[in-house]
Motif scaffolding. Structure first.
Motif, PDB file in Angstrom:
ATOM      1  N   GLU A 289       3.629  14.232 -19.509  1.00 53.00           N
ATOM      2  CA  GLU A 289       4.868  14.185 -20.280  1.00 53.00           C
ATOM      3  C   GLU A 289       4.664  14.565 -21.746  1.00 53.00           C
ATOM      4  O   GLU A 289       5.484  15.282 -22.325  1.00 53.00           O
ATOM      5  CB  GLU A 289       5.452  12.769 -20.196  1.00 53.00           C
ATOM      6  N   ASN A 290       3.583  14.117 -22.350  1.00 56.45           N
ATOM      7  CA  ASN A 290       3.365  14.332 -23.782  1.00 56.45           C
ATOM      8  C   ASN A 290       2.112  15.133 -24.107  1.00 56.45           C
ATOM      9  O   ASN A 290       1.674  15.157 -25.251  1.00 56.45           O
ATOM     10  CB  ASN A 290       3.310  12.982 -24.503  1.00 56.45           C
ATOM     11  N   LEU A 291       1.546  15.792 -23.098  1.00 59.82           N
ATOM     12  CA  LEU A 291       0.408  16.681 -23.349  1.00 59.82           C
ATOM     13  C   LEU A 291       0.633  17.951 -22.546  1.00 59.82           C
ATOM     14  O   LEU A 291       0.418  17.963 -21.333  1.00 59.82           O
ATOM     15  CB  LEU A 291      -0.915  16.025 -22.963  1.00 59.82           C
ATOM     16  N   TRP A 292       1.072  18.976 -23.228  1.00 57.46           N
ATOM     17  CA  TRP A 292       1.458  20.226 -22.590  1.00 57.46           C
ATOM     18  C   TRP A 292       1.309  21.338 -23.627  1.00 57.46           C
ATOM     19  O   TRP A 292       0.935  21.109 -24.754  1.00 57.46           O
ATOM     20  CB  TRP A 292       2.909  20.159 -22.093  1.00 57.46           C
ATOM     21  N   GLY A 293       1.614  22.563 -23.246  1.00 61.13           N
ATOM     22  CA  GLY A 293       1.621  23.657 -24.188  1.00 61.13           C
ATOM     23  C   GLY A 293       0.479  24.629 -24.026  1.00 61.13           C
ATOM     24  O   GLY A 293      -0.638  24.377 -24.493  1.00 61.13           O
ATOM     25  N   LEU A 294       0.732  25.755 -23.346  1.00 63.61           N
ATOM     26  CA  LEU A 294      -0.265  26.806 -23.165  1.00 63.61           C
ATOM     27  C   LEU A 294       0.138  28.006 -24.010  1.00 63.61           C
ATOM     28  O   LEU A 294       1.305  28.377 -24.061  1.00 63.61           O
ATOM     29  CB  LEU A 294      -0.361  27.213 -21.696  1.00 63.61           C
ATOM     30  N   SER A 295      -0.845  28.626 -24.648  1.00 59.28           N
ATOM     31  CA  SER A 295      -0.542  29.766 -25.504  1.00 59.28           C
ATOM     32  C   SER A 295      -1.793  30.601 -25.686  1.00 59.28           C
ATOM     33  O   SER A 295      -2.830  30.346 -25.061  1.00 59.28           O
ATOM     34  CB  SER A 295       0.001  29.280 -26.856  1.00 59.28           C
ATOM     35  N   ALA A 296      -1.717  31.614 -26.544  1.00 61.93           N
ATOM     36  CA  ALA A 296      -2.908  32.395 -26.875  1.00 61.93           C
ATOM     37  C   ALA A 296      -3.774  31.589 -27.822  1.00 61.93           C
ATOM     38  O   ALA A 296      -3.274  31.026 -28.797  1.00 61.93           O
ATOM     39  CB  ALA A 296      -2.500  33.709 -27.521  1.00 61.93           C
ATOM     40  N   GLY A 297      -5.050  31.522 -27.533  1.00 65.09           N
ATOM     41  CA  GLY A 297      -5.913  30.754 -28.407  1.00 65.09           C
ATOM     42  C   GLY A 297      -7.334  30.669 -27.893  1.00 65.09           C
ATOM     43  O   GLY A 297      -7.688  31.229 -26.851  1.00 65.09           O
ATOM     44  N   ASP A 298      -8.130  29.948 -28.642  1.00 69.89           N
ATOM     45  CA  ASP A 298      -9.538  29.776 -28.335  1.00 69.89           C
ATOM     46  C   ASP A 298      -9.715  28.979 -27.044  1.00 69.89           C
ATOM     47  O   ASP A 298      -8.820  28.235 -26.631  1.00 69.89           O
ATOM     48  CB  ASP A 298     -10.197  29.030 -29.504  1.00 69.89           C
ATOM     49  N   GLY A 299     -10.881  29.138 -26.405  1.00 73.99           N
ATOM     50  CA  GLY A 299     -11.182  28.408 -25.184  1.00 73.99           C
ATOM     51  C   GLY A 299     -12.642  28.018 -25.134  1.00 73.99           C
ATOM     52  O   GLY A 299     -13.446  28.435 -25.972  1.00 73.99           O
ATOM     53  N   ASP A 328      -6.692  27.106 -17.683  1.00 78.96           N
ATOM     54  CA  ASP A 328      -7.985  26.476 -17.426  1.00 78.96           C
ATOM     55  C   ASP A 328      -8.049  25.075 -18.035  1.00 78.96           C
ATOM     56  O   ASP A 328      -9.133  24.548 -18.283  1.00 78.96           O
ATOM     57  CB  ASP A 328      -9.132  27.344 -17.946  1.00 78.96           C
ATOM     58  N   GLY A 329      -6.883  24.487 -18.281  1.00 77.06           N
ATOM     59  CA  GLY A 329      -6.843  23.140 -18.832  1.00 77.06           C
ATOM     60  C   GLY A 329      -6.895  23.083 -20.347  1.00 77.06           C
ATOM     61  O   GLY A 329      -6.984  21.994 -20.920  1.00 77.06           O
ATOM     62  N   THR A 330      -6.828  24.244 -21.011  1.00 79.10           N
ATOM     63  CA  THR A 330      -6.909  24.295 -22.466  1.00 79.10           C
ATOM     64  C   THR A 330      -5.521  24.235 -23.088  1.00 79.10           C
ATOM     65  O   THR A 330      -4.685  25.105 -22.851  1.00 79.10           O
ATOM     66  CB  THR A 330      -7.623  25.574 -22.937  1.00 79.10           C
ATOM     67  N   ILE A 331      -5.284  23.214 -23.880  1.00 82.51           N
ATOM     68  CA  ILE A 331      -4.007  22.990 -24.548  1.00 82.51           C
ATOM     69  C   ILE A 331      -4.043  23.616 -25.940  1.00 82.51           C
ATOM     70  O   ILE A 331      -5.057  23.578 -26.629  1.00 82.51           O
ATOM     71  CB  ILE A 331      -3.733  21.476 -24.672  1.00 82.51           C
ATOM     72  N   ALA A 332      -2.901  24.169 -26.376  1.00 75.19           N
ATOM     73  CA  ALA A 332      -2.743  24.697 -27.733  1.00 75.19           C
ATOM     74  C   ALA A 332      -1.864  23.721 -28.512  1.00 75.19           C
ATOM     75  O   ALA A 332      -0.636  23.855 -28.522  1.00 75.19           O
ATOM     76  CB  ALA A 332      -2.106  26.078 -27.699  1.00 75.19           C
ATOM     77  N   PRO A 333      -2.432  22.722 -29.190  1.00 77.62           N
ATOM     78  CA  PRO A 333      -1.610  21.676 -29.809  1.00 77.62           C
ATOM     79  C   PRO A 333      -0.751  22.155 -30.961  1.00 77.62           C
ATOM     80  O   PRO A 333       0.253  21.524 -31.286  1.00 77.62           O
ATOM     81  CB  PRO A 333      -2.655  20.647 -30.278  1.00 77.62           C
ATOM     82  N   TRP A 334      -1.106  23.279 -31.595  1.00 74.54           N
ATOM     83  CA  TRP A 334      -0.271  23.823 -32.661  1.00 74.54           C
ATOM     84  C   TRP A 334       1.080  24.304 -32.144  1.00 74.54           C
ATOM     85  O   TRP A 334       2.018  24.505 -32.932  1.00 74.54           O
ATOM     86  CB  TRP A 334      -1.000  24.973 -33.379  1.00 74.54           C
ATOM     87  N   SER A 335       1.183  24.460 -30.821  1.00 71.61           N
ATOM     88  CA  SER A 335       2.468  24.910 -30.273  1.00 71.61           C
ATOM     89  C   SER A 335       3.552  23.835 -30.368  1.00 71.61           C
ATOM     90  O   SER A 335       4.730  24.142 -30.217  1.00 71.61           O
ATOM     91  CB  SER A 335       2.307  25.374 -28.818  1.00 71.61           C
ATOM     92  N   TYR A 336       3.185  22.577 -30.638  1.00 69.90           N
ATOM     93  CA  TYR A 336       4.197  21.531 -30.809  1.00 69.90           C
ATOM     94  C   TYR A 336       5.011  21.743 -32.085  1.00 69.90           C
ATOM     95  O   TYR A 336       6.232  21.885 -32.013  1.00 69.90           O
ATOM     96  CB  TYR A 336       3.565  20.133 -30.798  1.00 69.90           C
ATOM     97  N   HIS A 353       1.626  11.531 -29.623  1.00 68.47           N
ATOM     98  CA  HIS A 353       0.696  11.223 -28.534  1.00 68.47           C
ATOM     99  C   HIS A 353      -0.678  11.808 -28.827  1.00 68.47           C
ATOM    100  O   HIS A 353      -1.713  11.155 -28.610  1.00 68.47           O
ATOM    101  CB  HIS A 353       1.241  11.787 -27.221  1.00 68.47           C
ATOM    102  N   LEU A 354      -0.706  13.034 -29.343  1.00 65.60           N
ATOM    103  CA  LEU A 354      -1.974  13.686 -29.656  1.00 65.60           C
ATOM    104  C   LEU A 354      -2.755  12.877 -30.681  1.00 65.60           C
ATOM    105  O   LEU A 354      -3.964  12.644 -30.524  1.00 65.60           O
ATOM    106  CB  LEU A 354      -1.695  15.088 -30.186  1.00 65.60           C
TER     107      LEU A 354
END
Length: 449
Positions: A289-299, A328-336, A353-354
């Motif tokens: 619910e509170n951990l989501w967000g995929l985008s272009a970024g480091d991995g 691959d399970g990598t979240i982009a937290p700046w997308s919030y 949440h983060l």
């Protein structure tokens, strides 16, 4: 100094800290002699022309928020504009650009092309957009601010957008001196609306009148998790053009047919990413619910590991997307914060949440390019999993701009006053909303709410 408990901060106070931390990236990573800004904070990083475009857009925000003086912002802005105005152009070696476009990455000191990178059309558009923000904001009667306005207009007019079409109705993605245009154009919805708006509005060398329609003909309309949405997998595709243009209530032919607009589409895409994390089809750690967000970024890098007893491939830098991947399970937290204008409630909940659940991910309120909680407690990774080292200018820039649009609409109002933005939208077929109203004066000297 007393340590601040984020839980005790109001939403606006919390956003102020995230936004200021992101803004400081540009002051920390700029070459004040030429205005170039590093692509990342990692040692020996070259400049990214798109990051310079974000920096030029963020300096006015810093002035309004009191994080940098107007005089200092003028100096940094002029340094960049003067550099691009006088930097060598041509089809050979030892240049920064060609036909008004610029190479994707430039040496931080010399300003010349590095890594044999491409002449980038979309990154040049992001750079030019930043220049137009500067020209709209610095409206004072000093010689320096007048020069900013003159250079921003001249650099925009110099770009040969028609050449960048090649033999296609749509714009090409890039060009290299020895091989010519890259062998692919723009297919499907992405961050390129700002590119088409600027290219069609150009007073001297615009793209053909059918270029935007040629691009929208490649769109992919989907119904996903009950949302009717124009599909673009990574969230940055739904954010970048919106950093400069307020799409709420204005529609092109495609959106009129769908009874939607691009702002509403980005809102749906944001909720779609949240719902994808709820479903969590691959069983990645932390998704919900509170951990989501995929985008272009480091991995975390290229390797294989098992997740929920199934083998999975991990990646380095990649454009991750939902729901069709890659993931691959990598979240982009700046997308919030970058999605705040579209879905403030779920974005604020995710930010809190983060900070509560993964405090080690955040470096004094500056958000990383990515982190992967699935890798928590595995060999080579810490208890929170993999966390990106250093920071990326694109991530920090979109955080500053979209947070400000959410808080005060500053960049949106500046661009509403710009004749080129209005003309480009109208040539692309946009009607309604604020386009039906007369242009307002640029808010270059007002107080921030």
């Amino acid at each position: 100094m007393l340590k601040v408990d984020p839980a005790a901060l109001s939403d606006d106070e919390l956003l102020d800290r995230y936004q200021r931390a992101a803004f400081s990236y540009f002051l920390d990573n700029v070459n004040p002699e030429n205005g170039l800004v590093a692509d990342t904070s990692r040692p020996n990083s070259p400049a990214s022309i798109a990051v310079v475009g974000f920096a030029l857009s963020c300096y006015p925000i810093g002035v309004e928020r009191g994080w940098v003086t107007r005089e200092a912002a003028v100096r940094l802005t002029l340094a960049a504009l003067r550099f691009f105005s006088t930097s060598p152009q041509g089809s050979g070696e030892g240049v920064a650009g060609h036909k008004g476009f610029y190479y994707h990455f430039l040496d931080m000191r010399t300003g010349l092309r590095v890594w044999r990178c491409e002449l980038s059309m979309v990154d040049t558009a992001l750079l030019i957009a930043g220049m137009l923000v500067a020209g709209a904001y610095f409206c004072g009667d000093t010689d320096e601010e007048a020069e900013i306005r003159q250079l921003a207009e001249a650099l925009y007019r110099r770009v040969d957008w028609r050449w960048a079409q090649g033999s296609s109705p749509t714009l090409r993605q890039g060009w290299k001196p020895k091989s010519g245009f890259l062998h692919y154009g723009w297919e499907g919805y992405n961050e390129a609306i700002i590119l088409y708006v600027l290219s069609m509005a150009a007073p001297d060398k615009p793209t053909s009148d059918n270029s935007y329609a040629g691009w929208t003909a490649t769109y992919q309309w989907e119904n996903i998790y009950g949302y009717d949405v124009l599909y673009g997998g990574p969230l940055f595709m739904h954010q970048f053009s919106h950093a400069w243009i307020d799409f709420a209530g204005i529609r092109d032919a495609f959106m009129r047919e769908k009874n939607s607009d691009y702002f509403e589409n980005s809102r749906r895409a944001t909720y779609l990413h949240r719902d994808y994390a709820r479903h969590n089809p691959y069983g990645f750690g932390g998704y919900g619910e509170n951990l989501w967000g995929l985008s272009a970024g480091d991995g975390p890098g290229r390797f294989r590991a098992r997740v929920e007893r199934r083998p999975h491939r991990f990646s380095g830098y990649a454009a991750r997307g939902a729901p069709f991947g890659p993931d691959d399970g990598t979240i982009a937290p700046w997308s919030y914060p970058a999605s705040l204008p579209f879905a403030p409630d779920i974005c604020m909940a995710a930010l809190r949440h983060l900070k509560d659940r993964y405090p080690e991910v955040i470096d004094n309120f500056r958000l990383p390019s990515g982190f992967n909680p699935t890798l928590a407690n595995r060999r080579k990774f810490g208890r929170n999993g993999w966390i990106s080292e250093g920071h990326f200018g694109l991530d920090q820039g979109i955080v500053v701009m979209m947070t400000e649009n959410h808080r005060s609409r500053l960049i949106w109002e500046l661009m509403r006053s710009n004749q080129h933005i209005r003309r480009g939208l109208q040539k692309a077929g946009f009607t309604g909303g604020w386009l039906s109203q007369p242009a307002s004066a640029a808010p270059g000297d007002r107080d921030v709410a």
